[in-house]
Design a protein around this motif. Sequence first.
Motif, PDB file in Angstrom:
ATOM      1  N   PHE A  76       0.815  -1.215   0.000  1.00 52.06           N
ATOM      2  CA  PHE A  76       0.000   0.000   0.000  1.00 52.06           C
ATOM      3  C   PHE A  76       0.848   1.265   0.000  1.00 52.06           C
ATOM      4  O   PHE A  76       0.337   2.353  -0.290  1.00 52.06           O
ATOM      5  CB  PHE A  76      -0.952   0.007   1.202  1.00 52.06           C
ATOM      6  CG  PHE A  76      -2.235  -0.734   0.940  1.00 52.06           C
ATOM      7  CD1 PHE A  76      -3.427  -0.054   0.728  1.00 52.06           C
ATOM      8  CD2 PHE A  76      -2.261  -2.120   0.900  1.00 52.06           C
ATOM      9  CE1 PHE A  76      -4.603  -0.730   0.474  1.00 52.06           C
ATOM     10  CE2 PHE A  76      -3.437  -2.815   0.650  1.00 52.06           C
ATOM     11  CZ  PHE A  76      -4.612  -2.120   0.434  1.00 52.06           C
ATOM     12  N   SER A  95       6.430  -1.180  -3.975  1.00 48.39           N
ATOM     13  CA  SER A  95       5.354  -2.169  -3.959  1.00 48.39           C
ATOM     14  C   SER A  95       5.540  -3.218  -5.040  1.00 48.39           C
ATOM     15  O   SER A  95       5.989  -2.907  -6.154  1.00 48.39           O
ATOM     16  CB  SER A  95       4.012  -1.462  -4.172  1.00 48.39           C
ATOM     17  OG  SER A  95       2.942  -2.381  -4.276  1.00 48.39           O
ATOM     18  N   LEU A  97       3.293  -4.241  -6.685  1.00 44.59           N
ATOM     19  CA  LEU A  97       2.368  -3.841  -7.751  1.00 44.59           C
ATOM     20  C   LEU A  97       3.092  -3.250  -8.952  1.00 44.59           C
ATOM     21  O   LEU A  97       2.531  -3.187 -10.048  1.00 44.59           O
ATOM     22  CB  LEU A  97       1.353  -2.838  -7.216  1.00 44.59           C
ATOM     23  CG  LEU A  97       0.397  -3.356  -6.135  1.00 44.59           C
ATOM     24  CD1 LEU A  97      -0.473  -2.223  -5.617  1.00 44.59           C
ATOM     25  CD2 LEU A  97      -0.457  -4.499  -6.663  1.00 44.59           C
ATOM     26  N   VAL A 115      -4.884  -9.021  -8.887  1.00 39.08           N
ATOM     27  CA  VAL A 115      -4.114  -8.480  -7.767  1.00 39.08           C
ATOM     28  C   VAL A 115      -4.766  -8.994  -6.490  1.00 39.08           C
ATOM     29  O   VAL A 115      -5.878  -8.593  -6.140  1.00 39.08           O
ATOM     30  CB  VAL A 115      -4.094  -6.945  -7.788  1.00 39.08           C
ATOM     31  CG1 VAL A 115      -3.493  -6.401  -6.498  1.00 39.08           C
ATOM     32  CG2 VAL A 115      -3.304  -6.444  -8.991  1.00 39.08           C
ATOM     33  N   THR A 117      -4.905  -8.823  -2.800  1.00 37.49           N
ATOM     34  CA  THR A 117      -4.508  -7.777  -1.868  1.00 37.49           C
ATOM     35  C   THR A 117      -5.091  -8.017  -0.488  1.00 37.49           C
ATOM     36  O   THR A 117      -6.138  -8.660  -0.348  1.00 37.49           O
ATOM     37  CB  THR A 117      -4.946  -6.393  -2.388  1.00 37.49           C
ATOM     38  OG1 THR A 117      -4.690  -5.401  -1.397  1.00 37.49           O
ATOM     39  CG2 THR A 117      -6.431  -6.366  -2.734  1.00 37.49           C
ATOM     40  N   ALA A 120      -9.059  -5.134  -0.675  1.00 43.11           N
ATOM     41  CA  ALA A 120      -9.437  -4.580  -1.977  1.00 43.11           C
ATOM     42  C   ALA A 120     -10.286  -3.327  -1.835  1.00 43.11           C
ATOM     43  O   ALA A 120     -10.301  -2.483  -2.747  1.00 43.11           O
ATOM     44  CB  ALA A 120     -10.188  -5.631  -2.787  1.00 43.11           C
ATOM     45  N   LEU A 123      -7.677  -0.367  -1.543  1.00 44.61           N
ATOM     46  CA  LEU A 123      -6.642  -0.223  -2.566  1.00 44.61           C
ATOM     47  C   LEU A 123      -7.259   0.590  -3.701  1.00 44.61           C
ATOM     48  O   LEU A 123      -8.043   0.089  -4.501  1.00 44.61           O
ATOM     49  CB  LEU A 123      -6.174  -1.587  -3.064  1.00 44.61           C
ATOM     50  CG  LEU A 123      -4.958  -1.585  -3.996  1.00 44.61           C
ATOM     51  CD1 LEU A 123      -3.725  -1.046  -3.282  1.00 44.61           C
ATOM     52  CD2 LEU A 123      -4.688  -2.983  -4.539  1.00 44.61           C
ATOM     53  N   LEU A 139      -9.143  -6.805  -8.760  1.00 45.74           N
ATOM     54  CA  LEU A 139      -8.725  -6.726  -7.362  1.00 45.74           C
ATOM     55  C   LEU A 139      -9.524  -7.717  -6.536  1.00 45.74           C
ATOM     56  O   LEU A 139     -10.761  -7.695  -6.536  1.00 45.74           O
ATOM     57  CB  LEU A 139      -8.949  -5.318  -6.811  1.00 45.74           C
ATOM     58  CG  LEU A 139      -8.252  -4.155  -7.514  1.00 45.74           C
ATOM     59  CD1 LEU A 139      -8.533  -2.857  -6.767  1.00 45.74           C
ATOM     60  CD2 LEU A 139      -6.757  -4.401  -7.616  1.00 45.74           C
ATOM     61  N   GLY A 141      -9.712  -9.075  -2.589  1.00 46.63           N
ATOM     62  CA  GLY A 141      -9.235  -8.768  -1.245  1.00 46.63           C
ATOM     63  C   GLY A 141      -9.432  -9.886  -0.247  1.00 46.63           C
ATOM     64  O   GLY A 141     -10.274 -10.770  -0.423  1.00 46.63           O
ATOM     65  N   GLU A 188      -0.203  -8.253  -3.837  1.00 49.46           N
ATOM     66  CA  GLU A 188       0.147  -6.940  -3.280  1.00 49.46           C
ATOM     67  C   GLU A 188       0.814  -7.062  -1.932  1.00 49.46           C
ATOM     68  O   GLU A 188       1.804  -6.393  -1.643  1.00 49.46           O
ATOM     69  CB  GLU A 188      -1.117  -6.073  -3.171  1.00 49.46           C
ATOM     70  CG  GLU A 188      -0.949  -4.819  -2.330  1.00 49.46           C
ATOM     71  CD  GLU A 188      -1.138  -5.057  -0.829  1.00 49.46           C
ATOM     72  OE1 GLU A 188      -0.330  -4.526  -0.037  1.00 49.46           O
ATOM     73  OE2 GLU A 188      -2.080  -5.778  -0.461  1.00 49.46           O
ATOM     74  N   CYS A 189       0.254  -7.885  -1.076  1.00 49.63           N
ATOM     75  CA  CYS A 189       0.660  -7.950   0.331  1.00 49.63           C
ATOM     76  C   CYS A 189       1.984  -8.685   0.483  1.00 49.63           C
ATOM     77  O   CYS A 189       2.152  -9.799  -0.020  1.00 49.63           O
ATOM     78  CB  CYS A 189      -0.440  -8.639   1.146  1.00 49.63           C
ATOM     79  SG  CYS A 189      -0.078  -8.780   2.893  1.00 49.63           S
TER      80      CYS A 189
END
Length: 223
Positions: A76, A95, A97, A115, A117, A120, A123, A139, A141, A188-189
């Motif tokens: 993030f 990131s 990303l 992605v 994450t 979500a 983001l 996305l 999440g 992402e994480c």
Amino acid sequence: MTDIGVIMLDNDLPRPVGDIGNPRSFAYPIAYDVCPGAETTLVVEQSAVGLLEAVKATAARLRDKSVRAITTCCGFLAIYQKELAATQDVPVATSSLLQVPLVLRMLKPEQKVCVLTVNASTLTDRHLAAVGITERVNLVGLEHTEHFYPMIVGKRKDLDVPTAEAEVVAAATKATQDDPSIGAFVFECTNLPPYGGAVRAATGLPVWDALTMIDWLRAGVAA
């Protein structure tokens, strides 16, 4: 000199091998420095508001340790990619990303990157735009997981790796079922790499994450 310096959030999470915060995740030395006040929910749920100067100062401390490149322990922080890169004289990759535009160029034109994450719902387009993401992303999440997300935001202190892995794999599998156009994952994480192998096995799709990005980053700066 150390090749890679990592800006750490101000938290105390369990960090199994594969997590960016565990030095055993790497085959080379890593330098760490904590950004004071960078609490997880502030970064993940509130767009790291008010943290830019503290993040810059942490990057400067890492540079004082003679690191050759700088990254962070939270995807993030992509929201500050341009600002951090502008203030450092070494490469900055905030990131994982940052890999998305490259991965998209390797897929068919009709395919998307999923992605995965930690959240979500928070983001935002601002995060994505900061790292050059403008198209073809889905996305997904983990903010509704019963185990993984509460652990990430500090509502629980324990981490049961098999339980977390099952939640991550379930989310990834459902994503591919809901959207067959997904051709690859980018996590992402930075706490997700321990589960990348399980996601590859369950979905049959390639996975890129914080570790793949850092290995690539180091390849460009290592002596």
